[in-house]
Design a protein around this motif. Structure first.
Motif, mmCIF file in Angstrom:
data_model
loop_
_atom_site.group_PDB
_atom_site.id
_atom_site.type_symbol
_atom_site.label_atom_id
_atom_site.label_comp_id
_atom_site.label_asym_id
_atom_site.label_seq_id
_atom_site.Cartn_x
_atom_site.Cartn_y
_atom_site.Cartn_z
ATOM 1 N N ALA A 1 15.080 -1.879 37.511
ATOM 2 C CA ALA A 1 14.717 -1.383 36.177
ATOM 3 C C ALA A 1 15.943 -0.859 35.431
ATOM 4 C CB ALA A 1 13.661 -0.288 36.303
ATOM 5 N N MET A 2 16.806 -0.118 36.122
ATOM 6 C CA MET A 2 17.992 0.439 35.482
ATOM 7 C C MET A 2 19.006 -0.641 35.138
ATOM 8 S SD MET A 2 17.318 3.543 34.982
ATOM 9 C CE MET A 2 18.907 4.084 34.379
ATOM 10 N N SER A 3 19.011 -1.733 35.892
ATOM 11 C CA SER A 3 19.914 -2.847 35.579
ATOM 12 C C SER A 3 19.539 -3.477 34.243
ATOM 13 C CB SER A 3 19.857 -3.900 36.695
ATOM 14 O OG SER A 3 20.332 -3.359 37.916
ATOM 15 N N VAL A 4 18.239 -3.680 34.027
ATOM 16 C CA VAL A 4 17.763 -4.218 32.750
ATOM 17 C C VAL A 4 18.103 -3.251 31.615
ATOM 18 C CG1 VAL A 4 15.704 -4.880 31.441
ATOM 19 C CG2 VAL A 4 15.928 -5.550 33.853
ATOM 20 N N TYR A 5 17.882 -1.965 31.864
ATOM 21 C CA TYR A 5 18.188 -0.906 30.891
ATOM 22 C C TYR A 5 19.660 -0.935 30.495
ATOM 23 C CZ TYR A 5 18.630 4.008 29.316
ATOM 24 O OH TYR A 5 18.880 5.149 28.609
ATOM 25 N N SER A 6 20.537 -1.086 31.471
ATOM 26 C CA SER A 6 21.974 -1.108 31.222
ATOM 27 C C SER A 6 22.383 -2.314 30.386
ATOM 28 C CB SER A 6 22.727 -1.116 32.559
ATOM 29 O OG SER A 6 24.122 -1.175 32.349
ATOM 30 N N VAL A 7 21.828 -3.470 30.703
ATOM 31 C CA VAL A 7 22.146 -4.690 29.951
ATOM 32 C C VAL A 7 21.759 -4.536 28.478
ATOM 33 C CG1 VAL A 7 21.524 -7.118 29.641
ATOM 34 C CG2 VAL A 7 21.998 -6.240 31.931
ATOM 35 N N LEU A 8 20.614 -3.926 28.213
ATOM 36 C CA LEU A 8 20.144 -3.747 26.841
ATOM 37 C C LEU A 8 21.052 -2.811 26.042
ATOM 38 C CD1 LEU A 8 16.276 -3.494 27.396
ATOM 39 C CD2 LEU A 8 17.562 -5.425 26.454
ATOM 40 N N THR A 9 21.536 -1.742 26.669
ATOM 41 C CA THR A 9 22.404 -0.803 25.942
ATOM 42 C C THR A 9 23.769 -1.431 25.640
ATOM 43 O OG1 THR A 9 23.151 0.184 28.047
ATOM 44 C CG2 THR A 9 21.311 1.243 26.922
ATOM 45 N N ILE A 10 24.347 -2.130 26.599
ATOM 46 C CA ILE A 10 25.644 -2.771 26.372
ATOM 47 C C ILE A 10 25.515 -3.864 25.304
ATOM 48 C CG2 ILE A 10 27.465 -4.146 27.412
ATOM 49 C CD1 ILE A 10 27.491 -1.248 28.296
ATOM 50 N N ARG A 11 24.395 -4.588 25.355
ATOM 51 C CA ARG A 11 24.164 -5.645 24.368
ATOM 52 C C ARG A 11 24.140 -5.081 22.953
ATOM 53 N NH1 ARG A 11 18.566 -9.186 23.887
ATOM 54 N NH2 ARG A 11 19.202 -10.467 22.099
ATOM 55 N N TYR A 12 23.603 -3.879 22.786
ATOM 56 C CA TYR A 12 23.540 -3.250 21.468
ATOM 57 C C TYR A 12 24.927 -3.069 20.869
ATOM 58 C CZ TYR A 12 23.410 0.687 18.199
ATOM 59 O OH TYR A 12 23.607 1.505 17.117
ATOM 60 N N PHE A 13 25.869 -2.602 21.669
ATOM 61 C CA PHE A 13 27.222 -2.364 21.151
ATOM 62 C C PHE A 13 27.946 -3.676 20.859
ATOM 63 C CE2 PHE A 13 26.442 1.644 23.500
ATOM 64 C CZ PHE A 13 26.604 2.515 22.446
ATOM 65 N N ILE A 14 27.682 -4.686 21.658
ATOM 66 C CA ILE A 14 28.323 -5.976 21.445
ATOM 67 C C ILE A 14 27.768 -6.664 20.198
ATOM 68 C CG2 ILE A 14 28.688 -8.287 22.433
ATOM 69 C CD1 ILE A 14 28.603 -7.034 25.180
ATOM 70 N N SER A 15 26.509 -6.393 19.863
ATOM 71 C CA SER A 15 25.834 -7.078 18.747
ATOM 72 C C SER A 15 26.415 -6.731 17.384
ATOM 73 C CB SER A 15 24.345 -6.735 18.757
ATOM 74 O OG SER A 15 24.143 -5.365 18.410
ATOM 75 N N GLY A 16 27.132 -5.624 17.270
ATOM 76 C CA GLY A 16 27.699 -5.221 15.992
ATOM 77 C C GLY A 16 26.779 -4.355 15.153
ATOM 78 N N LYS A 17 25.634 -3.947 15.700
ATOM 79 C CA LYS A 17 24.689 -3.115 14.964
ATOM 80 C C LYS A 17 25.071 -1.636 14.994
ATOM 81 C CE LYS A 17 20.803 -6.238 15.916
ATOM 82 N NZ LYS A 17 19.462 -6.383 16.566
ATOM 83 N N SER A 18 25.988 -1.275 15.864
ATOM 84 C CA SER A 18 26.384 0.121 16.023
ATOM 85 C C SER A 18 27.506 0.495 15.061
ATOM 86 C CB SER A 18 26.839 0.357 17.468
ATOM 87 O OG SER A 18 27.430 1.623 17.615
ATOM 88 N N HIS A 19 27.574 1.785 14.734
ATOM 89 C CA HIS A 19 28.719 2.288 13.977
ATOM 90 C C HIS A 19 29.975 2.246 14.838
ATOM 91 C CE1 HIS A 19 26.375 3.641 10.544
ATOM 92 N NE2 HIS A 19 25.545 4.274 11.338
ATOM 93 N N LEU A 20 29.784 2.258 16.141
ATOM 94 C CA LEU A 20 30.912 2.132 17.067
ATOM 95 C C LEU A 20 31.264 0.662 17.216
ATOM 96 C CD1 LEU A 20 29.671 4.543 19.879
ATOM 97 C CD2 LEU A 20 31.119 5.095 17.939
ATOM 98 N N PHE A 21 32.511 0.392 17.490
ATOM 99 C CA PHE A 21 32.922 -0.997 17.648
ATOM 100 C C PHE A 21 34.138 -1.070 18.582
ATOM 101 C CE2 PHE A 21 34.968 0.889 13.975
ATOM 102 C CZ PHE A 21 36.292 0.500 14.071
ATOM 103 N N PHE A 22 34.309 -2.249 19.165
ATOM 104 C CA PHE A 22 35.455 -2.481 20.019
ATOM 105 C C PHE A 22 36.630 -2.919 19.141
ATOM 106 C CE2 PHE A 22 31.906 -3.062 22.968
ATOM 107 C CZ PHE A 22 32.331 -2.307 24.043
ATOM 108 N N GLY A 23 37.491 -1.958 18.830
ATOM 109 C CA GLY A 23 38.668 -2.274 18.030
ATOM 110 C C GLY A 23 39.742 -2.935 18.886
ATOM 111 N N LYS A 24 40.983 -2.800 18.471
ATOM 112 C CA LYS A 24 42.066 -3.357 19.267
ATOM 113 C C LYS A 24 42.123 -2.662 20.628
ATOM 114 C CE LYS A 24 45.029 -4.684 15.384
ATOM 115 N NZ LYS A 24 46.374 -4.508 14.743
ATOM 116 N N ILE A 25 42.315 -3.462 21.660
ATOM 117 C CA ILE A 25 42.403 -2.891 23.005
ATOM 118 C C ILE A 25 43.605 -1.957 23.071
ATOM 119 C CG2 ILE A 25 42.708 -3.380 25.454
ATOM 120 C CD1 ILE A 25 41.376 -6.057 25.003
ATOM 121 N N PRO A 26 43.401 -0.691 23.439
ATOM 122 C CA PRO A 26 44.522 0.264 23.495
ATOM 123 C C PRO A 26 45.622 -0.216 24.442
ATOM 124 C CG PRO A 26 42.414 1.399 23.670
ATOM 125 C CD PRO A 26 42.124 -0.065 23.799
#
Length: 440
Positions: free
Chosen positions: A196-221
């Motif tokens: 159950a937690m594996s499915v939960y984790s996939v859904l949260t990471i997918r949210y950030f990758i989708s571009g719907k978040s105010h947070l984003f993966f900028g240039k890799i530090p």
């Protein structure tokens, strides 16, 4: 967040925050309930003894997740693109690093840890089985819970609740299936939670990758931002200390019960403690809703709204806890009977239950105050309050209980410590707000 009336924000954000926390607590509570019904009371007690160490694992999540969340909320208020584009890298990297440590230590030391908190016989066996599974496969839980905290920091409490619902519902389906129908016992319960937690984790990471978040993966530090990591740890420290305190407290309490009293007393205390932990979940849900409101408004410089947020959220929190205490008092015997199936519940057990449940009437003051202080950058004050509570109140009172060696003194000691702490927290907050009259 910046314009709507605070009361409106309470009604908008608190229900999904409460629902999300309740579902998370149901997830943990369900494991013990299914173990008690399909395996036995010893299995229920074993899982209950492993929960404090799982709480420690999530204390690490809070150290990283809430530290990042408060920084994110303030960055959203001030509009800092640098923080919003880089903090995800450091947060996820820290969560993965800590999950590796938890997996290795849990695999080798599960039995010793359960024995440390008072596990003996079958209780020790079942507790060790459950904790090995939950620690070795901790990465999905760590990533899922840690990143969902970041989603809530944006004020998207409803979306975070929906993701939580998927994981909880899946666990509630798989737990009875694995432990009851397939008769896999405690390992089956642990496996269901991991899936159950594996499915939960996939859904949260997918949210950030989708571009719907105010947070984003900028240039890799190109290099590690030590200042940001330091700020994450210092800001998240009060939350970490809070859960670490819970672990140490339970080690002391369960040891007093197991060393000086029969196994039935340990089972009763486990049932009461878990019921209390579940019952205060709505208070924690409202506190989660408070975090982005205070953080974003503080980052935007709207200090009057910051002060108003604390008083309004706390008021509603106290009212809700008072309403929840009433049915728990009337149905105390039935609640205990649901968790304890091997022997009858006595009148003294019901009295102990009601004594600890009454703490709910003041409980909201603790998480609301600590969250508020973290959100306005006073994490040092919050950390001092957590440490002072343990060393100046809890340990001296529990030492007295250890000397007396009676079950009644233990329950009264917990009650007295919480009442004194409530008064101290209120006095400290009075002076914090008074000293910051013009800044806030």
């Amino acid at each position: 967040m910046l314009r709507r009336p605070i009361k409106e924000l309470v009604w908008k954000l608190s229900p999904p925050g409460i629902a999300g926390m309740l579902m998370t607590s149901v997830n943990a509570m369900a494991d013990a309930v299914f173990a008690g019904q399909f395996v036995g009371s010893s299995a229920m007690a074993g899982i209950a003894l492993s929960i404090p160490f799982i709480f420690f694992n999530f204390a690490v999540v809070r150290l990283v997740g809430t530290g990042s969340a408060f920084i994110i909320s303030r960055a959203l208020g001030s509009g800092s693109k640098h923080i919003l584009g880089s903090i995800l890298y450091f947060t996820i990297a820290l969560l993965v690093l800590f999950s590796v440590f938890i997996s290795v230590s849990g695999y080798f030391f599960a039995g010793n840890l359960i024995r440390l908190i008072g596990g003996i016989g079958e209780v020790l066996q079942y507790g060790s089985q459950y904790y090995v599974i939950m620690s070795v496969f901790s990465l999905p839980s760590i990533l899922g819970v840690g990143t969902s905290i970041l989603i809530r920091s944006e004020g998207k409490v409803v979306f975070a609740m929906k993701i939580t619902a998927v994981g909880v519902i899946l666990n509630l389906i798989l737990c009875p299936l694995f432990s009851g129908y397939f008769q896999w016992g405690v390992p089956g319960i642990g496996l269901a939670t991991v899936i159950a937690m594996s499915v939960y984790s996939v859904l949260t990471i997918r949210y950030f990758i989708s571009g719907k978040s105010h947070l984003f993966f900028g240039k890799i530090p190109k290099k590690i931002d030590l200042e940001m990591i330091k700020k994450i740890f210092s800001t998240g420290l009060p939350g970490f200390l809070n859960q670490l305190s819970g672990l140490v407290r339970q080690i002391f309490l369960f040891n007093i019960i197991s060393l000086h009293h029969p196994e039935t007393s340990l089972i009763v205390f486990s049932a009461i403690y878990r019921t209390f932990s579940f019952s205060v979940t709505p208070a924690l849900g409202i506190t989660q809703a408070l975090q982005p409101v205070v953080g974003i408004n503080y980052g935007a410089g709207k200090f009057i709204r910051v002060k108003e947020s604390y008083s309004v959220f706390l008021r509603y929190n106290l009212i809700l806890m008072a309403l929840l205490v009433i049915p728990l008092f009337f149905f105390s015997n039935k609640v205990l009977t649901l968790l304890i199936s091997d022997f009858p519940v006595t009148e003294i057990d019901v009295f102990y239950f009601r004594l600890l449940i009454s703490i709910m009437l003041v409980f909201p003051v603790f998480p609301t105050t600590i969250t508020f202080l973290q959100a306005i950058g006073k994490e040092k004050t919050a950390s001092f309050m957590m440490i002072g509570r343990d060393f100046l109140l809890f340990y001296p009172i529990i030492a007295w209980c250890w000397i007396i060696k009676t079950t009644t003194s233990l329950y009264y000691g917990i009650f007295i410590e919480n009442m004194i702490c409530f008064l101290i927290f209120m006095v400290i907050m009075y002076y914090v707000l008074k000293e910051n009259k013009y800044q806030l």
